[in-house]
Design a protein around this motif. Structure first.
Motif, mmCIF file in Angstrom:
data_model
loop_
_atom_site.group_PDB
_atom_site.id
_atom_site.type_symbol
_atom_site.label_atom_id
_atom_site.label_comp_id
_atom_site.label_asym_id
_atom_site.label_seq_id
_atom_site.Cartn_x
_atom_site.Cartn_y
_atom_site.Cartn_z
ATOM 1 N N CYS A 12 3.953 3.430 -7.075
ATOM 2 C CA CYS A 12 4.201 2.487 -5.987
ATOM 3 C C CYS A 12 5.593 1.866 -6.061
ATOM 4 O O CYS A 12 6.255 1.720 -5.043
ATOM 5 N N HIS A 38 1.431 10.470 -1.647
ATOM 6 C CA HIS A 38 1.112 9.145 -2.174
ATOM 7 C C HIS A 38 0.515 8.262 -1.082
ATOM 8 O O HIS A 38 -0.467 7.560 -1.296
ATOM 9 N N CYS A 42 -2.840 5.813 -0.981
ATOM 10 C CA CYS A 42 -2.457 4.459 -1.374
ATOM 11 C C CYS A 42 -2.281 3.567 -0.148
ATOM 12 O O CYS A 42 -1.191 3.480 0.413
ATOM 13 N N CYS A 45 0.727 1.048 -0.063
ATOM 14 C CA CYS A 45 2.050 1.540 0.309
ATOM 15 C C CYS A 45 2.136 1.840 1.806
ATOM 16 O O CYS A 45 3.186 1.667 2.414
HETATM 17 ZN ZN LIG Z 1 1.408 3.096 -3.656
#
Ligand SMILES: [Zn+2]
Length: 90
Positions: A12, A38, A42, A45
Motif C-alpha cells: 500500500c 493490488h 485492496c 487503495c
Molecule cells: Zn493497498
C-alpha cells in the motif's frame, strides 16, 4: 523517483507513492498491471485512488512535483484516510 516494486506485489505505501504517476499514465505497463492487481484486492487503495482523482479534479493536471509543493495538506489528509482505510482492511 520510482520506488522498487517487490516481486510479490505492490504494498500500500508504494501504491501511494505511485498514485499520481498511475493517474498520469506515466508508469510502465508492467507496473500498471501490478497496481491493477493490488487495487483488485485492496479497497483501501481504491479509496485513495478515488480521492486523488477528486484532488486532480480541483487542481487540473497534477504531477509529482505538484504533490510535493501545492498539496501538502491534502496529501496529509489522503495519507490519513489511507491509513484508516488500510487499518480497517486488516
Ligand atoms: Zn493497498
Amino acid at each position: 523517483v520510482t520506488p522498487t516494486i517487490p516481486s510479490d506485489g505492490i504494498p500500500c505505501n508504494v501504491f501511494v507513492e505511485l498514485v499520481t504517476e498511475y493517474l498520469d499514465s506515466s508508469l510502465p505497463d508492467g507496473v500498471v498491471a501490478r497496481i491493477d492487481e493490488h487495487l483488485a484486492v485492496c479497497p483501501g487503495c481504491v479509496s485513495v485512488l478515488e480521492q486523488f482523482r477528486v484532488v486532480i479534479g480541483y487542481a487540473g493536471r497534477i504531477g509529482e512535483r505538484d504533490v510535493d509543493t501545492i498539496e501538502p495538506a491534502v496529501r496529509a489528509e489522503l495519507m490519513q484516510a489511507f491509513r484508516e482505510a488500510t487499518t480497517r482492511g486488516r
